[in-house]
Design an enzyme around this catalytic site. Structure first.
Site, PDB file in Angstrom:
ATOM      1  CB  SER A  26      -0.859   0.012   1.267  1.00 33.18           C
ATOM      2  OG  SER A  26      -1.423   1.298   1.464  1.00 33.18           O
TER       3      SER A  26
ATOM      4  CE1 TYR B 101      -4.221  -2.148   4.858  1.00 38.69           C
ATOM      5  CE2 TYR B 101      -3.501   0.126   4.617  1.00 38.69           C
ATOM      6  CZ  TYR B 101      -3.923  -1.062   4.054  1.00 38.69           C
ATOM      7  OH  TYR B 101      -4.034  -1.164   2.692  1.00 38.69           O
TER       8      TYR B 101
HETATM    9  C1  BGC Z   1      -6.242   1.714   1.961  1.00 40.72           C
HETATM   10  C2  BGC Z   1      -7.447   2.568   1.603  1.00 40.72           C
HETATM   11  C3  BGC Z   1      -7.028   4.018   1.429  1.00 40.72           C
HETATM   12  C4  BGC Z   1      -5.872   4.112   0.457  1.00 40.72           C
HETATM   13  C5  BGC Z   1      -5.366   5.543   0.265  1.00 40.72           C
HETATM   14  C6  BGC Z   1      -5.146   1.930   0.958  1.00 40.72           C
HETATM   15  O1  BGC Z   1      -4.024   1.185   1.326  1.00 40.72           O
HETATM   16  O2  BGC Z   1      -6.607   0.350   1.972  1.00 40.72           O
HETATM   17  O3  BGC Z   1      -8.406   2.465   2.632  1.00 40.72           O
HETATM   18  O4  BGC Z   1      -8.134   4.772   0.933  1.00 40.72           O
HETATM   19  O5  BGC Z   1      -4.812   3.304   0.894  1.00 40.72           O
HETATM   20  O6  BGC Z   1      -5.134   6.161   1.479  1.00 40.72           O
END
Ligand code: BGC
Length: 265
Positions: free
Chosen positions: A153, A166
């Protein structure tokens, strides 16, 4: 000849969202695909139908060998090992592992419970870690090169208040990728991360259903729109292919410019 013909790919968490798009894209490029789901057999069935519909790995009428769907909870080590084992049993080998399964739980730092912390870390990081381990063992035993692609991410770099577990899991994934790239390079196994930004999938339904939050987010995205799952899957297909054989230990951001956006109004 299709780019991934003769390859077998396992995509964790491919009953919806980015994982589903990746499974379909890899299939369209000729790979046989092991689809994995935890709690949605219907979603996995939908992916399988779409995998077959691409015609990518169809050698017989009805495409019986284009894909298979396997239930497994990647946060459970035994499940991970069985999942890899079932993929190998079904198709004789695995060449590509996409660690996509992931979840996020919204909570201010001071309210995060041990249970929620464990859930996030166990799916996002522990699951990917041990799937990569089983995959590496399989490739080493069979003396074949392979690909491990982690769906990380932008939050492996960017803070995301209220999602600290996360972020920690994705930051961990970043270092796991760098380590494994070095440790597995002698076996010609490449390891890379793809780091999506705001892609429209079920993971961010809450946000996309809230117009104020959505507009605030869109202000931060230079390209002015949410990403589509296919914005991610094409890159994964490239990283899985021969063309990417000299690429390892890297993160590729797919975020419409979000990460490095800074402007003074
Ligand atoms: C998350 C989303 C978020 C995006 C941008 C992703 O890794 O799962 O919830 O909107 O990042 O911030």
């Amino acid at each position: 000849m299709k780019r991934l013909e003769g390859k077998v790919a396992l995509v964790t968490g491919s009953s919806s969202g980015i994982g589903q798009a990746i499974a379909i894209r890899l299939a369209s490029e000729g790979a046989q695909v092991v689809i994995n789901y935890r709690s949605s057999p219907e979603g996995a069935e939908d992916t399988l139908e779409k995998v077959k519909a691409t015609g990518g790995a169809c050698h017989m009428a009805g495409c019986p060998n284009a894909g298979v769907s396997v239930q497994a909870d990647v946060s459970v080590l035994e499940d991970v090992r069985e999942l890899i084992g079932e993929g190998i049993e079904r198709f004789g080998k695995l060449d590509i592992l996409v660690n996509n399964a992931g979840l996020e739980i919204h909570a201010p730092f001071w309210e995060v419970t041990e249970k929620d912390y464990d859930k996030v870390m166990d799916v996002n990081l522990k699951g990917a870690f041990f799937a990569a381990q089983s995959m590496a063992r399989h490739l080493m035993e069979t003396k074949r090169s392979g690909r491990i692609i982690n769906i990380s991410s932008v939050h492996e770099e960017l803070p995301f208040p209220n999602f600290t577990a996360y972020c920690a899991s994705k930051g961990g994934m970043k270092m796991m990728t760098r380590n494994l790239a070095v440790e597995l390079a002698p076996y010609d196994i490449t390891v890379n991360n793809v780091a999506p930004g705001a892609i429209k999938t079920p993971i961010n339904d809450d946000l996309t259903n809230n117009p104020d939050q959505l507009n605030a987010l869109l202000q931060n995205i230079p390209l002015g729109r949410l990403g589509k799952t296919d914005d991610v899957s094409g890159l994964v297909a490239f990283l899985a292919s021969e063309e990417a054989s000299y690429i390892t230990g890297s993160t590729f951001v797919v975020d419409g410019g979000l990460t490095w956006n800074y402007q003074e109004q």
